[in-house]
Design a protein around this motif. Structure first.
Motif, PDB file in Angstrom:
ATOM      1  N   MET A   1      13.782 -23.438  14.014  1.00 32.07           N
ATOM      2  CA  MET A   1      12.439 -23.435  14.676  1.00 32.07           C
ATOM      3  C   MET A   1      12.810 -23.541  16.251  1.00 32.07           C
ATOM      4  O   MET A   1      11.852 -23.175  17.105  1.00 32.07           O
ATOM      5  N   MET A   2      13.987 -24.217  16.528  1.00 29.86           N
ATOM      6  CA  MET A   2      14.353 -24.287  17.827  1.00 29.86           C
ATOM      7  C   MET A   2      14.639 -22.987  18.614  1.00 29.86           C
ATOM      8  O   MET A   2      14.185 -22.912  19.813  1.00 29.86           O
ATOM      9  N   MET A   3      15.194 -22.095  17.792  1.00 29.04           N
ATOM     10  CA  MET A   3      15.150 -20.887  18.302  1.00 29.04           C
ATOM     11  C   MET A   3      13.998 -20.050  18.833  1.00 29.04           C
ATOM     12  O   MET A   3      14.107 -19.557  19.882  1.00 29.04           O
ATOM     13  N   TYR A   4      12.998 -20.288  18.125  1.00 28.21           N
ATOM     14  CA  TYR A   4      11.840 -19.569  18.681  1.00 28.21           C
ATOM     15  C   TYR A   4      11.312 -20.470  19.918  1.00 28.21           C
ATOM     16  O   TYR A   4      10.639 -19.794  20.767  1.00 28.21           O
ATOM     17  N   SER A   5      11.443 -21.702  20.104  1.00 27.38           N
ATOM     18  CA  SER A   5      11.019 -22.546  21.166  1.00 27.38           C
ATOM     19  C   SER A   5      12.022 -21.872  22.500  1.00 27.38           C
ATOM     20  O   SER A   5      11.277 -21.696  23.436  1.00 27.38           O
ATOM     21  N   TYR A   6      13.048 -21.820  22.223  1.00 31.16           N
ATOM     22  CA  TYR A   6      13.874 -21.447  23.407  1.00 31.16           C
ATOM     23  C   TYR A   6      13.646 -20.038  23.859  1.00 31.16           C
ATOM     24  O   TYR A   6      13.541 -19.651  25.022  1.00 31.16           O
ATOM     25  N   SER A   7      13.451 -19.180  22.533  1.00 31.81           N
ATOM     26  CA  SER A   7      13.202 -17.809  23.086  1.00 31.81           C
ATOM     27  C   SER A   7      11.748 -17.532  23.749  1.00 31.81           C
ATOM     28  O   SER A   7      11.660 -16.659  24.721  1.00 31.81           O
ATOM     29  N   ALA A   8      10.831 -18.459  23.469  1.00 33.47           N
ATOM     30  CA  ALA A   8       9.611 -18.288  24.110  1.00 33.47           C
ATOM     31  C   ALA A   8       9.666 -19.037  25.580  1.00 33.47           C
ATOM     32  O   ALA A   8       8.755 -18.294  26.311  1.00 33.47           O
ATOM     33  N   LEU A  38       1.895 -13.984  25.870  1.00 31.99           N
ATOM     34  CA  LEU A  38       2.364 -13.810  24.493  1.00 31.99           C
ATOM     35  C   LEU A  38       3.504 -14.776  24.341  1.00 31.99           C
ATOM     36  O   LEU A  38       3.482 -15.372  22.994  1.00 31.99           O
ATOM     37  N   ALA A  39       4.154 -15.288  25.197  1.00 34.10           N
ATOM     38  CA  ALA A  39       5.227 -16.311  25.034  1.00 34.10           C
ATOM     39  C   ALA A  39       4.519 -17.864  24.768  1.00 34.10           C
ATOM     40  O   ALA A  39       5.318 -18.321  23.922  1.00 34.10           O
ATOM     41  N   LEU A  40       3.388 -17.925  25.361  1.00 34.74           N
ATOM     42  CA  LEU A  40       2.842 -19.161  24.952  1.00 34.74           C
ATOM     43  C   LEU A  40       2.183 -18.992  23.646  1.00 34.74           C
ATOM     44  O   LEU A  40       2.240 -20.017  23.087  1.00 34.74           O
ATOM     45  N   TYR A  41       1.852 -18.061  23.239  1.00 27.09           N
ATOM     46  CA  TYR A  41       1.147 -17.880  22.052  1.00 27.09           C
ATOM     47  C   TYR A  41       2.275 -18.038  20.894  1.00 27.09           C
ATOM     48  O   TYR A  41       2.397 -18.763  19.728  1.00 27.09           O
ATOM     49  N   LEU A  42       3.507 -17.589  21.254  1.00 30.02           N
ATOM     50  CA  LEU A  42       4.684 -17.687  20.033  1.00 30.02           C
ATOM     51  C   LEU A  42       4.869 -19.356  20.168  1.00 30.02           C
ATOM     52  O   LEU A  42       5.208 -19.600  19.093  1.00 30.02           O
ATOM     53  N   ASN A  43       4.991 -19.790  21.349  1.00 29.52           N
ATOM     54  CA  ASN A  43       5.492 -21.065  21.353  1.00 29.52           C
ATOM     55  C   ASN A  43       4.343 -21.952  20.380  1.00 29.52           C
ATOM     56  O   ASN A  43       4.795 -22.934  19.786  1.00 29.52           O
ATOM     57  N   THR A  44       3.142 -21.896  20.852  1.00 31.69           N
ATOM     58  CA  THR A  44       2.095 -22.802  20.079  1.00 31.69           C
ATOM     59  C   THR A  44       2.109 -22.252  18.783  1.00 31.69           C
ATOM     60  O   THR A  44       1.991 -23.466  17.623  1.00 31.69           O
ATOM     61  N   PHE A  45       2.262 -21.152  18.272  1.00 34.21           N
ATOM     62  CA  PHE A  45       2.421 -20.812  16.889  1.00 34.21           C
ATOM     63  C   PHE A  45       3.408 -21.365  16.151  1.00 34.21           C
ATOM     64  O   PHE A  45       3.449 -22.089  14.931  1.00 34.21           O
ATOM     65  N   SER A  46       4.757 -21.231  16.844  1.00 34.74           N
ATOM     66  CA  SER A  46       6.045 -22.325  16.209  1.00 34.74           C
ATOM     67  C   SER A  46       5.660 -23.861  16.245  1.00 34.74           C
ATOM     68  O   SER A  46       6.254 -24.343  15.097  1.00 34.74           O
TER      69      SER A  46
END
Length: 95
Positions: A1-8, A38-46
């Protein structure tokens, strides 16, 4: 899950740099803002999936981002119809 946060986070900063560098064209500004959304959406979804909460807020956020995109495109179309291009140099705000 941290990978998604860093990528976002990386996606958001890339969009912000693009927003700062390409400030002459309205279309490029709108595309960079949509990329940041889109990056903010990915971050909130993760983040919401990490907590195990429901995804109601992410659907509201997605709805508002679609409305923001439609509003930006309508401004772009009206600017191209009135001025012929999407440059901010030829668009005088005090005119």
């Amino acid at each position: 899950m941290m990978m998604y946060s860093y990528s976002a986070l990386l996606m958001f900063f890339c969009g912000f740099v693009m927003f700062s560098l390409m400030r002459k064209h309205l279309l490029l500004i709108l595309l960079s803002i949509e990329f940041m959304v889109l990056a903010l959406y990915l971050n909130t979804f993760s983040y919401l999936s990490l907590l195990g909460n429901d995804y109601f807020f992410s659907m509201i956020f997605l709805t508002f981002s679609v409305c923001e995109g439609a509003l930006g495109l309508s401004v772009l179309v009206s600017m191209i119809r009135s001025h012929g291009n999407d440059y901010f140099q030829g668009f005088n705000l005090l005119w």
